[in-house]
Design an enzyme around this catalytic site. Structure first.
Site, PDB file in Angstrom:
ATOM      1  N   GLU A  42       5.687   2.285   4.381  1.00 50.58           N
ATOM      2  CA  GLU A  42       6.643   3.119   3.645  1.00 50.58           C
ATOM      3  C   GLU A  42       7.628   3.813   4.571  1.00 50.58           C
ATOM      4  O   GLU A  42       8.808   3.938   4.261  1.00 50.58           O
ATOM      5  CB  GLU A  42       5.907   4.148   2.780  1.00 50.58           C
ATOM      6  CG  GLU A  42       5.195   3.561   1.572  1.00 50.58           C
ATOM      7  CD  GLU A  42       6.142   2.835   0.618  1.00 50.58           C
ATOM      8  OE1 GLU A  42       7.355   3.122   0.633  1.00 50.58           O
ATOM      9  OE2 GLU A  42       5.672   1.979  -0.143  1.00 50.58           O
ATOM     10  N   GLN A  47      15.181   3.182   3.742  1.00 49.22           N
ATOM     11  CA  GLN A  47      16.563   2.729   3.971  1.00 49.22           C
ATOM     12  C   GLN A  47      16.626   1.438   4.789  1.00 49.22           C
ATOM     13  O   GLN A  47      17.590   1.189   5.509  1.00 49.22           O
ATOM     14  CB  GLN A  47      17.368   3.827   4.691  1.00 49.22           C
ATOM     15  CG  GLN A  47      17.503   5.078   3.868  1.00 49.22           C
ATOM     16  CD  GLN A  47      18.478   4.899   2.737  1.00 49.22           C
ATOM     17  OE1 GLN A  47      19.681   4.918   2.938  1.00 49.22           O
ATOM     18  NE2 GLN A  47      17.956   4.718   1.546  1.00 49.22           N
ATOM     19  N   TYR A  87      17.315   4.476  12.700  1.00 48.45           N
ATOM     20  CA  TYR A  87      16.841   5.786  12.230  1.00 48.45           C
ATOM     21  C   TYR A  87      15.627   6.230  13.042  1.00 48.45           C
ATOM     22  O   TYR A  87      14.506   6.325  12.539  1.00 48.45           O
ATOM     23  CB  TYR A  87      16.516   5.727  10.740  1.00 48.45           C
ATOM     24  CG  TYR A  87      17.728   5.748   9.833  1.00 48.45           C
ATOM     25  CD1 TYR A  87      18.810   6.562  10.114  1.00 48.45           C
ATOM     26  CD2 TYR A  87      17.770   4.967   8.700  1.00 48.45           C
ATOM     27  CE1 TYR A  87      19.920   6.584   9.279  1.00 48.45           C
ATOM     28  CE2 TYR A  87      18.886   4.987   7.856  1.00 48.45           C
ATOM     29  CZ  TYR A  87      19.952   5.797   8.158  1.00 48.45           C
ATOM     30  OH  TYR A  87      21.042   5.818   7.334  1.00 48.45           O
ATOM     31  N   TYR A 125       9.927  10.903  -2.029  1.00 49.92           N
ATOM     32  CA  TYR A 125       9.684   9.493  -2.322  1.00 49.92           C
ATOM     33  C   TYR A 125       8.388   9.009  -1.679  1.00 49.92           C
ATOM     34  O   TYR A 125       7.510   8.424  -2.342  1.00 49.92           O
ATOM     35  CB  TYR A 125      10.856   8.591  -1.865  1.00 49.92           C
ATOM     36  CG  TYR A 125      10.368   7.169  -1.797  1.00 49.92           C
ATOM     37  CD1 TYR A 125      10.193   6.444  -2.972  1.00 49.92           C
ATOM     38  CD2 TYR A 125       9.922   6.608  -0.593  1.00 49.92           C
ATOM     39  CE1 TYR A 125       9.641   5.175  -2.952  1.00 49.92           C
ATOM     40  CE2 TYR A 125       9.374   5.348  -0.561  1.00 49.92           C
ATOM     41  CZ  TYR A 125       9.231   4.633  -1.743  1.00 49.92           C
ATOM     42  OH  TYR A 125       8.666   3.403  -1.716  1.00 49.92           O
ATOM     43  N   ASP A 143      12.866   5.435  -5.544  1.00 51.05           N
ATOM     44  CA  ASP A 143      13.744   5.035  -4.443  1.00 51.05           C
ATOM     45  C   ASP A 143      15.030   4.455  -5.029  1.00 51.05           C
ATOM     46  O   ASP A 143      15.294   4.561  -6.230  1.00 51.05           O
ATOM     47  CB  ASP A 143      13.027   4.002  -3.569  1.00 51.05           C
ATOM     48  CG  ASP A 143      12.893   2.679  -4.288  1.00 51.05           C
ATOM     49  OD1 ASP A 143      12.822   2.685  -5.530  1.00 51.05           O
ATOM     50  OD2 ASP A 143      12.878   1.630  -3.624  1.00 51.05           O
TER      51      ASP A 143
END
Length: 363
Positions: A42, A47, A87, A125, A143
DNA sequence: AACGCGTGGGT
DNA sequence: TACCCAAGCGT
């Protein structure tokens, strides 16, 4: 919508999922989900597409098969394994979360939504997804897929993100008492394979009869989204400094912010006007032809690479010499791998290049 | 609340 | 080509 119809929705979706749900590495076929696998997948999937995640997930599971081994790893090893996935705060938070779970929860991810939400890198989320998928608790996991599917199901014309509260309530009301985890994953699979952003395949959708977006002929145009603004272009320099023994100077970026904690080819600031300043060492720099281009979320970047060779030098702050054959194993983000590839293409090792118009310590 | 934060694939 | 987008979170 009548109660009978809304009650039929979860059952139809679950039946579809049983037949057509995707086979993914983090889904235990016929077995109870492993909370560590659910959590890791997850975080990686935030993204990020399934295609991009798959190899990284398998590598992480091989290298750190459980949360204890991950918690015990040096952060830099985690950043190296994450390099290229983007990220990077996720990687730092992943490591911090593993340590917190080991130290505060005896190595088991908490079961409650509220406790999950307190952990680094876990937001609404992900807390819902873990609670539902790992523990089968009746939480929604809302999401981008779910926002799209439910926007269409109810033909919501309010643009995102303003429609989020309404979508959240719709999602909550839809979650079945049993098989909440399968339901969460089914909804995402539906969004990923049938209710796709463009050209949804309504003909084979298990919810086609109830979908107001399809009935009104607007499914493919939903959800509406507020316009996003254009992104600027920034420019900068990177300094490819090789040493006679075949090593190159790399630098650790600050722990927070863009590419935080990752390695880089030392460089200038990135600004809209081409910056001026000092190179990390006094040397004869020559400008390599061409540019390295890269697009981040909020700006384009054009990097000009300057190259030089030195016999020996003490590394400046946050810098160290890395043998060129070891550079690939470093925690280099994609933009820096582009810089490395560009420089290596232009600068053969052990053939120091004479500067055409040497400028010492300045570019 | 709005913005900063990556990357690669799809159209 | 130039967008658009993907299992969001932290501040």
């Amino acid at each position: 919508m009548t109660p009978a119809l809304s009650e039929a929705l979860p059952g139809k979706l679950l039946a579809w999922y049983d037949a057509y749900g995707r086979d993914l590495p983090w889904r235990m076929k016929g077995k109870k989900p492993d909370p560590y696998s659910v959590w890791l997948s997850e975080i990686m999937l935030q993204q990020t597409t399934v295609a991009a995640v798959r190899d990284y997930y398998n590598k992480f599971i091989s290298q750190w098969p459980n949360i204890e081994t991950l918690a015990a790893a040096p952060l830099d090893d985690v950043l190296k394994a994450w390099a290229g996935l983007g990220y990077y705060a996720r990687a730092r938070n992943l490591h911090a979360c593993a340590k917190a779970v080991v130290e505060q929860h005896g190595g088991s991810l908490p079961r409650s939504f509220e406790e999950l939400l307190k952990l680094p890198g876990i937001g609404p989320y992900t807390a819902g997804a873990i609670a539902a998928i790992a523990y089968d608790a009746p939480h929604p996991a809302v999401d981008g897929n779910v926002e799209r599917v439910l926007s269409r199901l109810h033909a919501i014309e309010t643009p995102l993100p303003d429609s989020k509260p309404l979508i959240r309530k719709i999602a909550q009301d839809l979650v079945p008492e049993k098989r909440a985890g399968d339901f969460a994953q089914a909804l995402m699979d539906l969004g990923a394979t049938i209710c796709t952003p463009k050209s949804p395949n309504c003909l084979i959708c298990p919810w086609t009869d109830q979908c107001r977006g399809r009935i009104f002929g607007v499914a493919g145009t939903l959800p509406r989204k507020s316009a996003k603004k254009a992104i600027p272009t920034r420019k900068g320099y990177a300094f490819w400094l090789t040493r006679n023994d075949g090593s190159v100077l790399l630098r650790r970026r600050p722990e927070k912010g863009l590419l935080g904690g990752m390695m880089e080819v030392p460089g200038s600031e990135w600004t809209e006007k081409l910056p001026e300043g000092d190179a990390p060492l006094i040397a004869s720099w020559r400008k390599l032809p061409g540019k390295v281009e890269h697009t981040f979320t909020h700006f384009h970047l054009e990097i000009t690479v300057l190259a030089a060779t030195v016999v020996d030098a003490k590394p400046p702050p946050y810098c160290r010499w890395v043998a060129v054959q070891d550079v690939d194993a470093e925690a280099l983000p994609s933009v820096m791998r582009k810089v490395v590839a560009h420089a290596r293409k232009m600068v053969p090792l052990r053939h120091p290049v004479q500067g055409r118009s040497p400028r010492h310590g300045t570019y």
